[in-house]
Scaffold this motif. Structure first.
Motif, PDB file in Angstrom:
ATOM      1  N   VAL A 167      -3.225  -6.698   4.901  1.00  0.00           N
ATOM      2  CA  VAL A 167      -1.865  -6.172   4.754  1.00  0.00           C
ATOM      3  C   VAL A 167      -1.159  -6.197   6.105  1.00  0.00           C
ATOM      4  CG1 VAL A 167      -0.501  -4.099   4.269  1.00  0.00           C
ATOM      5  CG2 VAL A 167      -2.339  -4.771   2.710  1.00  0.00           C
ATOM      6  N   ILE A 168      -1.842  -5.734   7.145  1.00  0.00           N
ATOM      7  CA  ILE A 168      -1.236  -5.697   8.478  1.00  0.00           C
ATOM      8  C   ILE A 168      -0.902  -7.107   8.957  1.00  0.00           C
ATOM      9  CG2 ILE A 168      -1.746  -5.204  10.912  1.00  0.00           C
ATOM     10  CD1 ILE A 168      -3.214  -2.667   9.900  1.00  0.00           C
ATOM     11  N   GLU A 169      -1.789  -8.059   8.707  1.00  0.00           N
ATOM     12  CA  GLU A 169      -1.545  -9.449   9.133  1.00  0.00           C
ATOM     13  C   GLU A 169      -0.396 -10.089   8.366  1.00  0.00           C
ATOM     14  OE1 GLU A 169      -5.164 -11.781   8.896  1.00  0.00           O
ATOM     15  OE2 GLU A 169      -6.276 -10.209   9.930  1.00  0.00           O
ATOM     16  N   ASN A 170      -0.341  -9.863   7.059  1.00  0.00           N
ATOM     17  CA  ASN A 170       0.610 -10.563   6.205  1.00  0.00           C
ATOM     18  C   ASN A 170       1.932  -9.834   6.011  1.00  0.00           C
ATOM     19  OD1 ASN A 170      -1.183 -12.759   5.692  1.00  0.00           O
ATOM     20  ND2 ASN A 170      -2.302 -11.416   4.304  1.00  0.00           N
ATOM     21  N   ALA A 171       1.903  -8.526   6.143  1.00  0.00           N
ATOM     22  CA  ALA A 171       3.115  -7.733   5.941  1.00  0.00           C
ATOM     23  C   ALA A 171       3.072  -6.512   6.857  1.00  0.00           C
ATOM     24  CB  ALA A 171       3.227  -7.313   4.475  1.00  0.00           C
ATOM     25  N   PRO A 172       3.226  -6.742   8.167  1.00  0.00           N
ATOM     26  CA  PRO A 172       3.038  -5.655   9.124  1.00  0.00           C
ATOM     27  C   PRO A 172       4.010  -4.484   8.979  1.00  0.00           C
ATOM     28  CG  PRO A 172       3.869  -7.631  10.219  1.00  0.00           C
ATOM     29  CD  PRO A 172       3.565  -8.005   8.812  1.00  0.00           C
ATOM     30  N   ASN A 173       5.059  -4.655   8.196  1.00  0.00           N
ATOM     31  CA  ASN A 173       6.017  -3.561   8.000  1.00  0.00           C
ATOM     32  C   ASN A 173       5.733  -2.744   6.752  1.00  0.00           C
ATOM     33  OD1 ASN A 173       7.481  -4.157  10.341  1.00  0.00           O
ATOM     34  ND2 ASN A 173       8.578  -5.780   9.259  1.00  0.00           N
ATOM     35  N   THR A 174       4.584  -2.997   6.115  1.00  0.00           N
ATOM     36  CA  THR A 174       4.217  -2.243   4.920  1.00  0.00           C
ATOM     37  C   THR A 174       4.070  -0.769   5.272  1.00  0.00           C
ATOM     38  OG1 THR A 174       3.062  -4.140   3.978  1.00  0.00           O
ATOM     39  CG2 THR A 174       2.461  -1.984   3.113  1.00  0.00           C
ATOM     40  N   GLU A 175       4.603   0.072   4.438  1.00  0.00           N
ATOM     41  CA  GLU A 175       4.513   1.515   4.650  1.00  0.00           C
ATOM     42  C   GLU A 175       3.055   1.963   4.588  1.00  0.00           C
ATOM     43  OE1 GLU A 175       6.864   3.957   5.229  1.00  0.00           O
ATOM     44  OE2 GLU A 175       8.263   2.308   5.552  1.00  0.00           O
ATOM     45  N   LEU A 176       2.697   2.808   5.529  1.00  0.00           N
ATOM     46  CA  LEU A 176       1.346   3.360   5.573  1.00  0.00           C
ATOM     47  C   LEU A 176       1.019   4.075   4.264  1.00  0.00           C
ATOM     48  CD1 LEU A 176      -1.176   3.969   7.325  1.00  0.00           C
ATOM     49  CD2 LEU A 176      -0.011   6.066   8.032  1.00  0.00           C
ATOM     50  N   SER A 177       1.994   4.749   3.695  1.00  0.00           N
ATOM     51  CA  SER A 177       1.763   5.504   2.463  1.00  0.00           C
ATOM     52  C   SER A 177       1.321   4.605   1.313  1.00  0.00           C
ATOM     53  CB  SER A 177       3.014   6.289   2.072  1.00  0.00           C
ATOM     54  OG  SER A 177       4.092   5.407   1.836  1.00  0.00           O
ATOM     55  N   VAL A 178       1.789   3.360   1.293  1.00  0.00           N
ATOM     56  CA  VAL A 178       1.396   2.416   0.238  1.00  0.00           C
ATOM     57  C   VAL A 178      -0.104   2.129   0.332  1.00  0.00           C
ATOM     58  CG1 VAL A 178       1.678   0.047  -0.606  1.00  0.00           C
ATOM     59  CG2 VAL A 178       3.686   1.380   0.078  1.00  0.00           C
ATOM     60  N   MET A 179      -0.579   1.857   1.544  1.00  0.00           N
ATOM     61  CA  MET A 179      -2.010   1.605   1.724  1.00  0.00           C
ATOM     62  C   MET A 179      -2.832   2.862   1.431  1.00  0.00           C
ATOM     63  SD  MET A 179      -2.335  -0.988   4.967  1.00  0.00           S
ATOM     64  CE  MET A 179      -1.170  -0.161   6.058  1.00  0.00           C
ATOM     65  N   CYS A 180      -2.338   4.004   1.847  1.00  0.00           N
ATOM     66  CA  CYS A 180      -3.061   5.260   1.604  1.00  0.00           C
ATOM     67  C   CYS A 180      -3.204   5.519   0.111  1.00  0.00           C
ATOM     68  CB  CYS A 180      -2.349   6.424   2.279  1.00  0.00           C
ATOM     69  SG  CYS A 180      -2.444   6.379   4.074  1.00  0.00           S
ATOM     70  N   GLU A 181      -2.137   5.298  -0.627  1.00  0.00           N
ATOM     71  CA  GLU A 181      -2.172   5.502  -2.076  1.00  0.00           C
ATOM     72  C   GLU A 181      -3.136   4.521  -2.725  1.00  0.00           C
ATOM     73  OE1 GLU A 181      -1.536   7.202  -5.660  1.00  0.00           O
ATOM     74  OE2 GLU A 181      -0.753   7.939  -3.744  1.00  0.00           O
ATOM     75  N   GLN A 182      -3.065   3.267  -2.331  1.00  0.00           N
ATOM     76  CA  GLN A 182      -3.943   2.235  -2.887  1.00  0.00           C
ATOM     77  C   GLN A 182      -5.409   2.567  -2.648  1.00  0.00           C
ATOM     78  OE1 GLN A 182      -3.082  -0.558  -4.622  1.00  0.00           O
ATOM     79  NE2 GLN A 182      -5.190  -1.236  -4.785  1.00  0.00           N
ATOM     80  N   LEU A 183      -5.725   3.089  -1.466  1.00  0.00           N
ATOM     81  CA  LEU A 183      -7.118   3.351  -1.088  1.00  0.00           C
ATOM     82  C   LEU A 183      -7.562   4.785  -1.360  1.00  0.00           C
ATOM     83  CD1 LEU A 183      -7.148   1.451   2.317  1.00  0.00           C
ATOM     84  CD2 LEU A 183      -8.058   0.668   0.109  1.00  0.00           C
ATOM     85  N   GLN A 184      -6.620   5.632  -1.792  1.00  0.00           N
ATOM     86  CA  GLN A 184      -6.927   7.040  -2.021  1.00  0.00           C
ATOM     87  C   GLN A 184      -7.514   7.692  -0.760  1.00  0.00           C
ATOM     88  OE1 GLN A 184      -6.337   8.860  -5.139  1.00  0.00           O
ATOM     89  NE2 GLN A 184      -4.930   7.143  -4.985  1.00  0.00           N
ATOM     90  N   ILE A 185      -6.794   7.531   0.348  1.00  0.00           N
ATOM     91  CA  ILE A 185      -7.210   8.076   1.632  1.00  0.00           C
ATOM     92  C   ILE A 185      -5.976   8.662   2.318  1.00  0.00           C
ATOM     93  CG2 ILE A 185      -6.931   5.849   2.794  1.00  0.00           C
ATOM     94  CD1 ILE A 185      -9.319   6.523   4.564  1.00  0.00           C
ATOM     95  N   ASP A 186      -6.130   9.770   3.022  1.00  0.00           N
ATOM     96  CA  ASP A 186      -4.937  10.307   3.677  1.00  0.00           C
ATOM     97  C   ASP A 186      -4.645   9.520   4.957  1.00  0.00           C
ATOM     98  OD1 ASP A 186      -6.590  13.329   4.761  1.00  0.00           O
ATOM     99  OD2 ASP A 186      -6.068  11.642   6.025  1.00  0.00           O
ATOM    100  N   SER A 187      -3.419   9.628   5.419  1.00  0.00           N
ATOM    101  CA  SER A 187      -2.952   8.779   6.522  1.00  0.00           C
ATOM    102  C   SER A 187      -3.716   9.023   7.815  1.00  0.00           C
ATOM    103  CB  SER A 187      -1.451   8.965   6.747  1.00  0.00           C
ATOM    104  OG  SER A 187      -1.142  10.319   6.926  1.00  0.00           O
ATOM    105  N   ARG A 188      -4.071  10.265   8.121  1.00  0.00           N
ATOM    106  CA  ARG A 188      -4.835  10.561   9.343  1.00  0.00           C
ATOM    107  C   ARG A 188      -6.197   9.860   9.280  1.00  0.00           C
ATOM    108  NH1 ARG A 188      -4.679  13.905  13.352  1.00  0.00           N
ATOM    109  NH2 ARG A 188      -2.892  15.002  12.522  1.00  0.00           N
ATOM    110  N   ASP A 189      -6.881   9.989   8.148  1.00  0.00           N
ATOM    111  CA  ASP A 189      -8.186   9.342   8.001  1.00  0.00           C
ATOM    112  C   ASP A 189      -8.067   7.828   8.080  1.00  0.00           C
ATOM    113  OD1 ASP A 189      -9.545  11.741   7.790  1.00  0.00           O
ATOM    114  OD2 ASP A 189      -9.666  11.688   5.604  1.00  0.00           O
ATOM    115  N   LEU A 190      -7.039   7.274   7.425  1.00  0.00           N
ATOM    116  CA  LEU A 190      -6.853   5.827   7.456  1.00  0.00           C
ATOM    117  C   LEU A 190      -6.644   5.341   8.889  1.00  0.00           C
ATOM    118  CD1 LEU A 190      -6.509   3.059   6.140  1.00  0.00           C
ATOM    119  CD2 LEU A 190      -4.098   3.607   5.823  1.00  0.00           C
TER     120      LEU A 190
END
Length: 133
Positions: free
Chosen positions: A16-39
């Protein structure tokens, strides 16, 4: 909500970071079921390990940390600075340039980044061992 950043999740986040570096952190957190601090902390630790093992070079890892620093700082506006994510960012940042006393035949990331990452990960590993006792 935190299940951790396994190898598959790490690959997903890095893609995600390589292909879409402007992706919202919250999107990845939701997808992975992990909070932002842990991620952010787990991602930073993983990136540090990728560099230290030679799996990825300094420039790749530094770029990943440069991409997520905005998220690290944003999170710190509402709570404590995510650690060790911020310290790992600073270690990569220190390797981006020659410092005033550096010889030009020394790679800054070898002099400044590598030893600092080794120190940080030693503390992380010691802390993890302490929790498992």
């Amino acid at each position: 909500m935190s299940k951790g950043l396994n190898d598959a999740n790490l690959d997903y986040v890095l893609a995600v970071i390589e292909n879409a570096p402007n992706t919202e952190l919250s999107v990845m957190c939701e997808q992975l079921q992990i909070d932002s601090r842990d991620l952010l902390n787990q991602l930073a630790i993983s990136v540090a390990r990728l560099f230290l093992t030679g799996t990825r070079d300094f420039h790749y890892c530094d770029e990943v940390m440069n991409i997520v620093i905005g998220d690290i700082v944003d999170l710190s506006m509402h709570t404590d600075m995510p650690q060790p994510a911020f310290s790992i960012y600073q270690a990569f940042d220190a390797g981006e340039y020659w410092h005033s006393d550096d010889d030009r035949d020394v790679f800054p990331w070898e002099k400044w980044t590598r030893p600092e990452l080794e120190r940080i990960l030693c503390e992380v590993d010691d802390g993890a061992r302490g929790l498992s006792k």
